[in-house]
Design a protein around this motif. Structure first.
Motif, mmCIF file in Angstrom:
data_model
loop_
_atom_site.group_PDB
_atom_site.id
_atom_site.type_symbol
_atom_site.label_atom_id
_atom_site.label_comp_id
_atom_site.label_asym_id
_atom_site.label_seq_id
_atom_site.Cartn_x
_atom_site.Cartn_y
_atom_site.Cartn_z
ATOM 1 N N ALA A 23 32.863 44.416 29.233
ATOM 2 C CA ALA A 23 33.298 43.427 28.251
ATOM 3 C C ALA A 23 34.579 43.817 27.526
ATOM 4 O O ALA A 23 35.346 42.945 27.085
ATOM 5 N N ASN A 24 34.840 45.110 27.359
ATOM 6 C CA ASN A 24 36.006 45.552 26.596
ATOM 7 C C ASN A 24 37.207 45.894 27.468
ATOM 8 O O ASN A 24 38.174 46.487 26.980
ATOM 9 N N THR A 25 37.164 45.546 28.730
ATOM 10 C CA THR A 25 38.314 45.777 29.611
ATOM 11 C C THR A 25 39.529 45.047 29.049
ATOM 12 O O THR A 25 39.479 43.845 28.781
ATOM 13 N N GLY A 26 40.622 45.785 28.868
ATOM 14 C CA GLY A 26 41.778 45.234 28.163
ATOM 15 C C GLY A 26 42.560 44.193 28.918
ATOM 16 O O GLY A 26 43.012 43.200 28.355
ATOM 17 N N ASN A 27 42.756 44.417 30.217
ATOM 18 C CA ASN A 27 43.537 43.478 31.020
ATOM 19 C C ASN A 27 42.657 42.287 31.402
ATOM 20 O O ASN A 27 41.657 42.450 32.101
ATOM 21 N N PRO A 28 42.999 41.083 30.966
ATOM 22 C CA PRO A 28 42.130 39.928 31.220
ATOM 23 C C PRO A 28 41.883 39.660 32.704
ATOM 24 O O PRO A 28 40.760 39.333 33.098
ATOM 25 N N LEU A 30 42.093 41.869 35.202
ATOM 26 C CA LEU A 30 41.244 42.935 35.728
ATOM 27 C C LEU A 30 39.794 42.716 35.319
ATOM 28 O O LEU A 30 38.870 42.907 36.121
ATOM 29 N N LYS A 31 39.576 42.313 34.066
ATOM 30 C CA LYS A 31 38.222 42.042 33.591
ATOM 31 C C LYS A 31 37.562 40.950 34.431
ATOM 32 O O LYS A 31 36.391 41.072 34.828
ATOM 33 N N GLU A 32 38.320 39.895 34.719
ATOM 34 C CA GLU A 32 37.783 38.788 35.514
ATOM 35 C C GLU A 32 37.422 39.241 36.929
ATOM 36 O O GLU A 32 36.334 38.933 37.451
ATOM 37 N N ILE A 33 38.337 40.008 37.563
ATOM 38 C CA ILE A 33 38.101 40.464 38.929
ATOM 39 C C ILE A 33 36.899 41.397 38.990
ATOM 40 O O ILE A 33 36.048 41.302 39.891
#
Length: 293
Positions: A23-28, A30-33
């Motif tokens: 949930a806290n992944t900074g790059n949107p 990258l978070k989605e992938i």
């Protein structure tokens, strides 16, 4: 309590905990992938009823892919190719252009070289002693609306009639069967060459073991590579395939699709001719990284 602790042994609870850790992944993007990948990996493991020993085999295979890669070979690219993933990504990325009549993309592959020789339109890209039937190639670079693109850079490269690129074959002169052209005021270019041959993908690594396990052939149909760079347009990397090649319909990397399958027509003498249209999508011009110096 640690945020990664989950109160149930159910797959659903485990998946929820793993997704929460992302949930806290900074790059949107990258978070989605990662979220999509995590969901599909968990679903895959459940659908396949994957055993721990089978997971270990799969992880060892991925390690072997990395170990088999180096300055002259990228086994990871080959894996994406033979599984059809690379072709799928390219076709999906070009879907809007294809709907508008754009040229289908195809794999750049591992044999494009930097600093391919600049040649004038009509010149040969093969040395005089390169064996094989003569091939005359004419082409035109166009935008999707049919506007000819003058000053476009067209790079081409191909295997010899022995099925080898010059960097694989000590008997060929350096940069044989390669060239870089600039389109004229009509967006046109042309060159002379020899008819290419099909060839097998490398099988000396884990991808070769996978193909053998699947009882698949290893052949690519005969083809010519093109990479086209025009200001204000997305870079187009594609290939044109000889429809008479025995593997034209079952390319091991699934790249021979749509209008890229072409008849190499007789020129009425002892050679062949090929005419191509390269229709490019407007957009940002980003030249890919070249795999070979």
């Amino acid at each position: 309590m640690c945020e990664h602790v989950f109160p149930s042994t159910s797959p659903e609870a485990l998946l929820a905990a793993v997704l929460k850790s992302n949930a806290n992944t900074g790059n949107p993007r990258l978070k989605e992938i990662l979220e999509i990948g995590i969901r599909h990996l968990h679903a895959f493991a459940l659908e396949a009823d994957l055993a721990p020993a089978e997971l270990e085999v799969g992880l060892d295979f991925l390690v072997a892919i990395g170990q088999a890669s180096g300055p002259k070979k990228h086994e990871g690219i080959l894996l994406a190719d033979i599984l059809g993933l690379a072709t799928l990504v390219q076709l999906n990325d070009a879907r809007h252009a294809l709907e508008a009549g754009g040229t289908e993309p195809a794999l750049i592959g591992p044999f494009w070289r930097a600093n391919q020789p600049e040649r004038k339109n009509g010149e040969r890209i093969s040395t005089d002693d390169t064996p094989g039937p003569r091939l005359t190639v004419t082409g035109q670079v166009l935008s999707l609306d049919g506007t000819p693109l003058a000053g476009a850079r067209v790079e081409t490269w191909q295997a010899s009639p022995k099925g080898l690129y010059e960097n694989q074959d000590e008997s060929q002169p350096r940069m044989n069967l390669r060239g870089r052209f600039v389109t004229d005021e009509n967006g046109s270019f042309s060159f002379e060459s020899v008819r290419p041959a099909g060839y097998p993908v490398p099988v000396d690594g884990p991808c070769g073991e996978l193909l053998a396990a699947q009882n698949r052939h290893t052949m690519r149909p005969a083809h010519l590579h093109f990479l086209v760079v025009a200001p204000g347009h997305k870079v187009l990397a594609t290939q044109f395939f000889d429809v008479d090649d025995p593997h034209a319909q079952d390319d091991v990397v699934f790249g021979a699709v749509g209008s890229l399958l072409r008849q190499f027509e007789s020129d009425g003498a002892s050679g062949f001719k090929l005419d191509v249209k390269l229709r490019m999508e407007p957009g940002e011009t980003r030249v890919p990284k070249c795999p070979i110096p």
